[in-house]
Design a protein around this motif. Structure first.
Motif, mmCIF file in Angstrom:
data_model
loop_
_atom_site.group_PDB
_atom_site.id
_atom_site.type_symbol
_atom_site.label_atom_id
_atom_site.label_comp_id
_atom_site.label_asym_id
_atom_site.label_seq_id
_atom_site.Cartn_x
_atom_site.Cartn_y
_atom_site.Cartn_z
ATOM 1 N N UNK A 188 52.511 64.836 15.032
ATOM 2 C CA UNK A 188 53.819 65.804 15.992
ATOM 3 C C UNK A 188 51.912 65.957 17.224
ATOM 4 N N UNK A 189 53.604 66.328 18.298
ATOM 5 C CA UNK A 189 53.469 67.230 18.950
ATOM 6 C C UNK A 189 54.161 68.559 19.645
ATOM 7 N N UNK A 190 53.703 69.354 20.374
ATOM 8 C CA UNK A 190 54.979 70.343 20.418
ATOM 9 C C UNK A 190 54.797 70.432 22.217
ATOM 10 N N UNK A 191 55.367 70.300 23.187
ATOM 11 C CA UNK A 191 55.205 70.806 24.597
ATOM 12 C C UNK A 191 56.300 71.851 24.927
ATOM 13 N N UNK A 192 56.069 72.256 26.281
ATOM 14 C CA UNK A 192 57.399 72.546 26.824
ATOM 15 C C UNK A 192 58.157 71.483 27.617
ATOM 16 N N UNK A 193 59.636 71.752 27.235
ATOM 17 C CA UNK A 193 60.391 71.192 27.934
ATOM 18 C C UNK A 193 60.703 70.838 29.198
ATOM 19 N N UNK A 194 59.938 71.463 30.171
ATOM 20 C CA UNK A 194 59.698 70.987 31.710
ATOM 21 C C UNK A 194 58.484 69.760 31.269
ATOM 22 N N UNK A 195 57.686 68.984 30.765
ATOM 23 C CA UNK A 195 56.582 68.863 30.719
ATOM 24 C C UNK A 195 57.532 67.055 30.240
ATOM 25 N N UNK A 196 57.833 66.889 31.155
ATOM 26 C CA UNK A 196 58.574 65.383 31.005
ATOM 27 C C UNK A 196 58.054 63.988 31.002
ATOM 28 N N UNK A 197 57.026 64.264 31.965
ATOM 29 C CA UNK A 197 55.955 63.018 31.584
ATOM 30 C C UNK A 197 55.284 63.039 30.397
ATOM 31 N N UNK A 198 54.830 63.714 29.983
ATOM 32 C CA UNK A 198 54.078 63.809 28.295
ATOM 33 C C UNK A 198 55.198 63.651 28.083
ATOM 34 N N UNK A 199 56.185 63.748 27.471
ATOM 35 C CA UNK A 199 57.205 63.866 26.740
ATOM 36 C C UNK A 199 57.799 62.628 26.645
ATOM 37 N N UNK A 200 57.276 62.304 27.912
ATOM 38 C CA UNK A 200 58.401 60.042 27.767
ATOM 39 C C UNK A 200 57.402 59.692 27.114
ATOM 40 N N UNK A 201 56.061 59.648 27.211
ATOM 41 C CA UNK A 201 54.497 59.326 26.763
ATOM 42 C C UNK A 201 54.768 58.776 25.332
ATOM 43 N N UNK A 249 57.190 59.502 23.467
ATOM 44 C CA UNK A 249 58.867 58.927 22.548
ATOM 45 C C UNK A 249 57.865 57.527 23.237
ATOM 46 N N UNK A 250 58.501 57.071 24.171
ATOM 47 C CA UNK A 250 58.097 55.953 24.585
ATOM 48 C C UNK A 250 57.039 55.088 23.447
ATOM 49 N N UNK A 251 55.971 56.015 22.833
ATOM 50 C CA UNK A 251 55.546 55.689 21.411
ATOM 51 C C UNK A 251 55.677 55.561 20.611
ATOM 52 N N UNK A 252 57.339 56.114 20.605
ATOM 53 C CA UNK A 252 57.627 55.921 19.696
ATOM 54 C C UNK A 252 58.462 57.188 18.472
#
Length: 308
Positions: free
Chosen positions: A126-139, A141-144
């Protein structure tokens, strides 16, 4: 573990001499509002920390750790959870090659950690990020990775008045240091019945107990734990964690009583604010925390994949 890439970038485990560069990375990353950055912890944990270096600068840091361990005897639907935290210098937020290189080290370490866990259950990475960290979250989700849940961080100003509540005389309130393995086991057995899908586990309890000002607070009825929570200090803020009330004693104001005790405890140590985390969909908990003065401060979004 050291990887020397053709670009000149090096990825390896964190070392003591890296602290100045880590400090620079931390300042750069956290200059952005609401960034989730894990600190490296004690030296025994550095095998779980991987850093990327380029031209004498730390440009990324990743970290992995076991967060929830399912004890034998629980439902096979429950899953262990291992979390990763991966950050780059701000100008490399969308550098997927950099993120991928560090992530692969984290992934391989996660596989090693998974081997320590009871094999009856699956393991989520798992990974937990602030909702504003869009680029990190994108990475991720792009990884599945798929959405797991979202949590609010709620903050409480300790300079504001704290309610004074009383407890039914049939119940006993106390601070509990859990000084023996037997006491820790008693606590974890109760805690696991509250959150069977995400129990605390001994490793994380031990880590919590190392925090400054750590204490647990419990309400007992005839030596049976009816309710509890933990509190400690992180940097210059108080933390409240693991608030629970066992089923037979709910709706009696025990959680609210414990929260006011925790707030008073943290305030007595000259802290000016405290925070806790709560799932965004848990309306009853949100109402409870708001009733003692907590307010929503920011939101964390968590994603997961099954580690095979």
């Amino acid at each position: 573990m050291v990887s020397q890439l053709s670009t000149g970038m090096i990825v390896r485990n964190f070392q003591k001499e890296d602290f100045p560069l880590l400090g620079e990375l931390y300042q750069a990353v956290t200059a952005k509002v609401n960034t989730t950055f894990w600190w490296v912890g004690e030296e025994a944990n550095w095998r779980n920390v991987f850093c990327a270096f380029e031209n004498g600068k730390m440009i990324a840091k990743g970290q992995v750790g076991i967060i929830n361990t399912i004890s034998p005897g629980r439902s096979e639907e429950n899953k262990h959870s291992i979390y990763v935290n991966l950050k780059t210098v701000p100008e490399r937020d969308n550098d997927d090659d950099l993120l991928e290189n560090v992530y692969q080290h984290l992934f391989q370490r996660a596989l090693q950690l998974k081997e320590k866990l009871p094999g009856t259950y699956q393991t989520m990475l798992c990974v937990g990020n602030d909702s504003s960290e869009t680029e990190n979250n994108r990475f991720f989700t792009q990884m599945g990775y798929k959405h797991l849940n979202s949590l609010f961080q709620m903050k409480r100003d300790l300079l504001e008045p704290i309610p004074v509540l009383t407890l039914d005389e049939d119940f006993d309130f106390s601070y509990w240091k859990m000084e023996s393995p037997e006491e820790e086991k008693d606590y974890l057995n109760v805690e696991a019945t509250i959150w069977p899908d995400a129990p605390l586990g001994l490793e994380r309890l031990s880590a919590y107990k190392k925090n400054a000002l750590w204490t647990s607070m419990v309400i007992r009825h005839n030596d049976t734990i009816a309710a509890g929570l933990m509190a400690w200090r992180e940097e210059d803020e108080g933390v409240v964690e693991d608030v629970f009330v066992q089923e037979p004693w709910r709706q009696r104001g025990f959680a609210k009583f414990l929260l006011t005790q925790a707030l008073g405890y943290l305030k007595s140590h000259e802290l000016k604010s405290a925070y806790l985390m709560v799932e965004t969909t848990n309306q009853s908990a949100l109402a409870l925390y708001e009733s003692v003065g907590f307010q929503i401060d920011k939101e964390e979004t968590r994603y997961y994949t099954i580690l095979k």
